[in-house]
Design a protein around this motif. Structure first.
Motif, PDB file in Angstrom:
ATOM      1  N   LEU A 167       0.839  -1.201   0.000  1.00  0.00           N
ATOM      2  CA  LEU A 167       0.000   0.000   0.000  1.00  0.00           C
ATOM      3  C   LEU A 167       0.875   1.254   0.000  1.00  0.00           C
ATOM      4  N   ASN A 197       1.494   3.864  -3.324  1.00  0.00           N
ATOM      5  CA  ASN A 197       1.126   5.273  -3.137  1.00  0.00           C
ATOM      6  C   ASN A 197       2.329   6.194  -3.337  1.00  0.00           C
ATOM      7  N   GLY A 244      -4.803   8.081 -10.285  1.00  0.00           N
ATOM      8  CA  GLY A 244      -5.615   6.861 -10.239  1.00  0.00           C
ATOM      9  C   GLY A 244      -4.821   5.691  -9.707  1.00  0.00           C
ATOM     10  N   THR A 245      -4.670   5.607  -8.383  1.00  0.00           N
ATOM     11  CA  THR A 245      -3.791   4.599  -7.792  1.00  0.00           C
ATOM     12  C   THR A 245      -4.423   3.214  -7.712  1.00  0.00           C
ATOM     13  N   GLN A 246      -5.753   3.124  -7.744  1.00  0.00           N
ATOM     14  CA  GLN A 246      -6.390   1.832  -7.524  1.00  0.00           C
ATOM     15  C   GLN A 246      -6.002   0.812  -8.582  1.00  0.00           C
ATOM     16  N   TRP A 269      -3.228   0.569 -10.023  1.00  0.00           N
ATOM     17  CA  TRP A 269      -1.884   0.090  -9.697  1.00  0.00           C
ATOM     18  C   TRP A 269      -1.919  -0.899  -8.550  1.00  0.00           C
ATOM     19  N   HIS A 270      -2.744  -0.620  -7.539  1.00  0.00           N
ATOM     20  CA  HIS A 270      -2.889  -1.574  -6.442  1.00  0.00           C
ATOM     21  C   HIS A 270      -3.404  -2.915  -6.957  1.00  0.00           C
ATOM     22  N   ASN A 271      -4.375  -2.862  -7.859  1.00  0.00           N
ATOM     23  CA  ASN A 271      -4.941  -4.097  -8.419  1.00  0.00           C
ATOM     24  C   ASN A 271      -3.892  -4.869  -9.211  1.00  0.00           C
TER      25      ASN A 271
END
Length: 295
Positions: A233, A237, A247-249, A251-253
């Protein structure tokens, strides 16, 4: 004690071998720190009258340090291309983020020896900024094919090591589709703190570009997270902040999808290393990763 084979340098002219010392810490390779004396004319040949240009001229000499990165059984087993390594170092030389390449020879590659401190006290945020810098470098002409790399490692693992459980995991990944992440960037694919040197001017240089290629930056980021034991996480970030990505989500996915592939690549890498160097610690690392993939 192992000695350095000076004959590999026979193609170099105006260079004299001085000393060689084996380097510790390299996992994919066993490299050497070399000192070479360069002989240079004191004056440019065209500064002499024509009648003197064919006669011996006074010279001066300087000693420079290089890392010798050989073509060896280990580099073949890990699928390392010294030509690609030379090309990427040449491509990014003006960016001052990596050692300068000196010469690509038939038996290996000579690169600049970077003076500084290895394993620097680099914050996680600064490490992610360095990762972002890598992804802004010129993109190599070749790319990492993850499934081909997995198949390559598999070929260098002995049959008696390929247990039914390992074969099941391997077959499962061979039938899986690769994650779809982001457009290719320059990727280092081994950005651990062990491959970062803090230079005398306080900056940082990244070494060991043998696995560098064009590739999905989210895979490279996932590999970096694993290599440094980072909190995903925080890392994502900080990385997105360094590149001003809002749009970080996504990248997390992508990181979450790549994690099992990273573990498989590391698992097979350790098994290849265990066979090369008959090192039980490599086998232990591989078994831990196999357990993580099958729980």
């Amino acid at each position: 004690m192992e000695s350095f084979d000076q004959s590999v340098l026979s193609a170099l002219t105006d260079v004299e071998f001085v000393t060689a010392k084996p380097l510790s810490g390299g996992l994919s390779n066993r490299c050497w720190l070399l000192e070479l004396r360069h002989h240079m004319p004191l004056h440019k040949p065209d500064s002499f009258p024509p009648s003197l240009r064919s006669t011996p001229q006074p010279t001066t000499s300087t000693i420079h340090q290089y890392v010798w990165r050989p073509n060896a059984a280990s580099s073949r087993a890990f699928g390392v291309s010294r030509q690609h390594e030379y090309q990427i170092l040449s491509l990014i030389q003006s960016q001052h983020v990596a050692p300068a390449p000196y010469r690509l020879l038939e038996s290996g590659l000579l690169v600049e020896w970077v003076i500084g401190h290895q394993h620097p006290l680099l914050s996680d945020v600064d490490l992610m900024a360095l990762q972002a810098r890598v992804h802004r470098l010129p993109v190599p002409a070749w790319r990492l094919d993850v499934k081909s790399k997995i198949e390559h490692y598999w070929q260098f693992i002995p049959e008696h090591v390929k247990t039914p459980l390992l074969q099941s995991v391997y077959a499962d990944f061979q039938h899986k589709a690769l994650p779809i992440g982001f457009a290719d960037t320059c990727c280092h694919h081994d950005l651990g703190r062990y491959n970062i040197i803090q230079t005398e001017d306080g900056g940082y240089k990244i070494i060991d570009w043998e696995y560098a290629a064009a590739g999905d930056p989210s895979l490279d980021l996932a590999l970096t997270i694993n290599a440094n034991g980072l909190d995903p996480l925080m890392a994502v970030n900080a990385y997105c902040s360094a590149l001003q990505i809002t749009g970080t989500q996504a990248w997390h996915n992508a990181i979450a999808l790549w994690q099992p592939w990273c573990e498989l690549l590391a698992l097979l890498w350790f098994l290849v290393g265990a066979e090369l160097w008959q090192d039980d610690t490599y086998t232990e690392q591989a078994l831990q990763l196999l357990t993580a993939l099958t729980v």
